[in-house]
Design an enzyme around this catalytic site. Structure first.
Site, PDB file in Angstrom:
ATOM      1  N   ASP A 113       9.188   1.229  11.942  1.00  0.00           N
ATOM      2  CA  ASP A 113       9.710   0.206  11.029  1.00  0.00           C
ATOM      3  C   ASP A 113       9.536   0.628   9.569  1.00  0.00           C
ATOM      4  O   ASP A 113      10.435   0.444   8.750  1.00  0.00           O
ATOM      5  CB  ASP A 113       9.008  -1.131  11.274  1.00  0.00           C
ATOM      6  CG  ASP A 113       9.551  -1.836  12.510  1.00  0.00           C
ATOM      7  OD1 ASP A 113      10.778  -1.976  12.623  1.00  0.00           O
ATOM      8  OD2 ASP A 113       8.753  -2.240  13.379  1.00  0.00           O
ATOM      9  N   GLY A 150      -0.227  -0.397  10.416  1.00  0.00           N
ATOM     10  CA  GLY A 150      -1.558  -0.257  10.985  1.00  0.00           C
ATOM     11  C   GLY A 150      -2.168   1.106  10.726  1.00  0.00           C
ATOM     12  O   GLY A 150      -1.468   2.108  10.558  1.00  0.00           O
ATOM     13  N   ASP A 206       0.379   4.515  18.658  1.00  0.00           N
ATOM     14  CA  ASP A 206       1.070   4.137  19.899  1.00  0.00           C
ATOM     15  C   ASP A 206       1.869   5.292  20.502  1.00  0.00           C
ATOM     16  O   ASP A 206       2.238   5.242  21.676  1.00  0.00           O
ATOM     17  CB  ASP A 206       2.020   2.961  19.649  1.00  0.00           C
ATOM     18  CG  ASP A 206       1.277   1.659  19.414  1.00  0.00           C
ATOM     19  OD1 ASP A 206       0.036   1.658  19.525  1.00  0.00           O
ATOM     20  OD2 ASP A 206       1.929   0.651  19.113  1.00  0.00           O
ATOM     21  N   ARG A 265       1.512  -4.652   5.332  1.00  0.00           N
ATOM     22  CA  ARG A 265       2.709  -4.777   6.174  1.00  0.00           C
ATOM     23  C   ARG A 265       3.902  -5.402   5.448  1.00  0.00           C
ATOM     24  O   ARG A 265       4.828  -5.893   6.075  1.00  0.00           O
ATOM     25  CB  ARG A 265       2.362  -5.588   7.428  1.00  0.00           C
ATOM     26  CG  ARG A 265       1.357  -4.872   8.325  1.00  0.00           C
ATOM     27  CD  ARG A 265       1.211  -5.541   9.671  1.00  0.00           C
ATOM     28  NE  ARG A 265       0.244  -4.866  10.527  1.00  0.00           N
ATOM     29  CZ  ARG A 265       0.516  -3.830  11.315  1.00  0.00           C
ATOM     30  NH1 ARG A 265       1.735  -3.341  11.350  1.00  0.00           N
ATOM     31  NH2 ARG A 265      -0.414  -3.275  12.064  1.00  0.00           N
ATOM     32  N   LYS A 316       3.700   8.183  11.491  1.00  0.00           N
ATOM     33  CA  LYS A 316       2.373   7.692  11.847  1.00  0.00           C
ATOM     34  C   LYS A 316       2.479   6.571  12.870  1.00  0.00           C
ATOM     35  O   LYS A 316       3.250   5.637  12.690  1.00  0.00           O
ATOM     36  CB  LYS A 316       1.670   7.161  10.585  1.00  0.00           C
ATOM     37  CG  LYS A 316       0.380   6.414  10.848  1.00  0.00           C
ATOM     38  CD  LYS A 316       0.312   4.989  10.298  1.00  0.00           C
ATOM     39  CE  LYS A 316       1.427   4.089  10.674  1.00  0.00           C
ATOM     40  NZ  LYS A 316       1.159   2.651  10.508  1.00  0.00           N
ATOM     41  N   THR A 317       1.752   6.653  13.944  1.00  0.00           N
ATOM     42  CA  THR A 317       1.471   5.519  14.821  1.00  0.00           C
ATOM     43  C   THR A 317       0.624   6.005  15.982  1.00  0.00           C
ATOM     44  O   THR A 317       0.984   6.981  16.639  1.00  0.00           O
ATOM     45  CB  THR A 317       2.726   4.802  15.376  1.00  0.00           C
ATOM     46  OG1 THR A 317       2.324   3.873  16.390  1.00  0.00           O
ATOM     47  CG2 THR A 317       3.732   5.762  15.976  1.00  0.00           C
TER      48      THR A 317
END
Length: 546
Positions: free
Chosen positions: A172, A77, A201, A141, A198-199
């Site tokens: 992941d 994402g 979240d 993805r 990177k994220t």
């Protein structure tokens, strides 16, 4: 490419680098490392990339740099700042040797496997400096986990004379980067693989990774929206707003937005799990606040909900774990059944307790839990309208309380889900600087012969020139977890720590916020102006470094 006035002005911004990355560097190596858990298993799986030392860059003396071509992949994402990682990588690679080339593999890891790429040039990269999104090369993805993918990727790596691949992604994607690094090292292919954290979240962090990039910008973007809703809520004074926020595996976004905006209620999934709360316990908590505010004549409020909440309710979490294994093992015979037959099939194959939990869920939620998984084999919880589920259950409980004389008030609701709104925002000064430094660190890891490392930048609550750059072996962050019905080596996710300063700061205030109207309106991200306004970090990061 058309540019907005903001984008034109942002293009002139010069990201600030740590002192160690401003010129020639040398490597300072620390002690050998080991994985966070399952050490013997991880060491056995990654014999060529296990136990490597932590790396820190310090100022060095200029030396001739060998020629190196580099490939870059955006995976998973979107997160604000990804373009600046590429810019930092490009500028450093070219500074080390002007003949070096940077190739971008298009639309994620699949671009490596399918040989879809572009050469990233100075003119091209200049269009994307300090911009949001991943549209420079696109993302995808595709999971890199099969030997035929590694070998297919090697063909184009050889053709373009690439020495190293940089994979920008979450836990992941970086797990896949580690697997790829190990494979190429085991076969002596001479291809280095470097990861980048990177994220939005915020769940890719640990002692070495202080924050994942994009979290700063995304939470500031969401907090602006929440603040706007709070102000509207406080103006109209007739709605309870139920707001679901990104964060499937952890509640960092919800907690940060709560600290910034001070809503009436914020559910933290990790606390729900730790206290073994039921869905009804959560409804009771919200309804108590609604009733207390109604008693004061305040029939309005704001509730923040992390998107992964459902999975953290222990009984439902156990059910989902069973469903994941069940669908992984019997998906083929299950998928062609009619909906009613699917429901009966599930009930027949679950344990008694999980079957009972499944039967008590609203039909729409039960149906969603039994549908197709995401590429990692997990329930697609972002599709579950948790905000509506909670508000409907609150409405039913409040109606019951009204009949019993426990509640006198009006309960009108509005629903929101903030997800995509924050993923491609123009990066804050913090993320613009942080990402540029991560890209520069990745280039230096490559130049110094490292593979199986993740680029890191630390000491990020200090002024930029005091930031510390380096690398951490990806194996150091790994453990064994059950995924898609199988035990797999993965990077351990960072959850909200209930004994950590950010959560403690929230707990100290939340009872007051629940009853009183204490809203804060953060406003939009600022790019120019006083440092304390423009360069401030998240409250989470500031509290963690107190």
């Amino acid at each position: 490419m058309e540019k907005s006035i903001l984008q034109q002005a942002r293009a002139a911004y010069k990201p600030k680098l740590p002192v160690a990355l401003q010129g020639a560097v040398k490597v300072k190596e620390g002690e050998p490392t080991q994985s966070v858990d399952n050490q013997e298993e991880i060491k056995k799986l990654f014999p060529n990339t296990y136990g490597m030392p932590l790396v820190e860059f310090v100022p060095g003396e200029e030396a001739a740099s060998k020629k190196m071509n580099v490939g870059i992949i955006l995976s998973g994402g979107q997160a604000p700042g990804g373009h600046n990682v590429i810019c930092g990588l490009f500028d450093t690679v070219k500074r080390l040797n002007p003949e070096n080339k940077l190739y971008g593999f298009l639309m994620g890891p699949g671009g490596l496997v399918d040989h879809n790429y572009i050469e990233i040039t100075a003119d091209y990269v200049d269009n994307y400096r300090n911009t949001g999104g991943f549209d420079m090369i696109g993302s995808g993805r595709t999971k890199l986990e099969k030997e035929e993918q590694f070998e297919k990727g090697l063909e184009i790596i050889r053709e373009l004379d690439i020495q190293a691949i940089v994979i920008i992604g979450g836990d992941d994607s970086n797990t896949n980067a580690c697997v790829l690094a190990e494979y190429y090292a085991a076969h002596n292919y001479g291809v280095q693989v470097i990861g980048c954290p990177k994220t939005i979240d915020g769940d890719l962090k640990n002692d070495q990774i202080e924050t994942s990039f994009g979290f700063d910008t995304a939470t500031k973007t969401y907090s602006e929206l929440i603040g706007n809703i709070e102000r509207d809520c406080n103006s109209a004074r007739k709605y309870w707003h139920f707001i679901k926020l990104m964060g499937r595996s952890a509640s960092h976004i919800a907690l940060e937005c709560a600290l910034q905006c001070q809503p009436n209620i914020c559910i933290i999934s990790e606390e729900v799990e730790a206290k073994d709360l039921t869905l009804n316990d959560i409804i009771e908590q919200i309804c108590n606040a609604v009733a207390a505010r109604a008693a004061k004549g305040d029939n309005y409020g704001v509730v923040l909900i992390p998107e992964g909440l459902i999975e953290f309710i222990p009984a439902i979490g156990r059910l989902i774990s069973e469903l994941n294994d069940l669908l992984a093992e019997h998906g083929e015979e299950y998928k062609d059944l009619e909906p009613e037959a699917q429901r009966n099939y599930i009930l027949a194959h679950l344990t008694k307790d999980s079957a009972a939990t499944f039967e008590t869920l609203p039909e729409s939620v039960a149906r969603q839990l039994s549908l197709d998984r995401d590429p990692h084999g997990n329930v697609q919880v972002s599709l579950i309208e948790t905000e509506k589920l909670l508000s409907e259950m609150c409405e039913a409980k409040l109606a019951k309380w009204a009949k019993e004389g426990k509640y006198v008030g009006k309960f009108a609701t509005l629903h929101h889900f903030f997800g995509y709104e924050g993923r491609c925002a123009t990066p804050s000064n913090f993320d613009a600087d942080y990402c540029y430094a991560l890209g520069a660190s990745a280039a230096q890891l490559i130049a110094n012969g490292k593979t199986g490392y993740m680029a890191i930048v630390k000491n990020t609550t200090a002024p930029n020139n005091e930031w510390k750059a380096g690398g951490v072996p990806i194996t150091m962050m790994m453990n064994i977890e059950r995924r898609n019905g199988k035990d797999k080596p993965v990077i351990r996710k960072a959850l909200v720590e209930l004994d950590g300063n950010p959560f403690k700061a929230f707990v100290a205030q939340r009872d007051k916020w629940a009853i009183d109207t204490c809203y804060v309106y953060p406003g939009p991200i600022q790019y120019w102006g006083p440092t304390e306004v423009c360069d401030k970090t998240t409250m989470t990061l500031a509290l963690e470094h107190e």
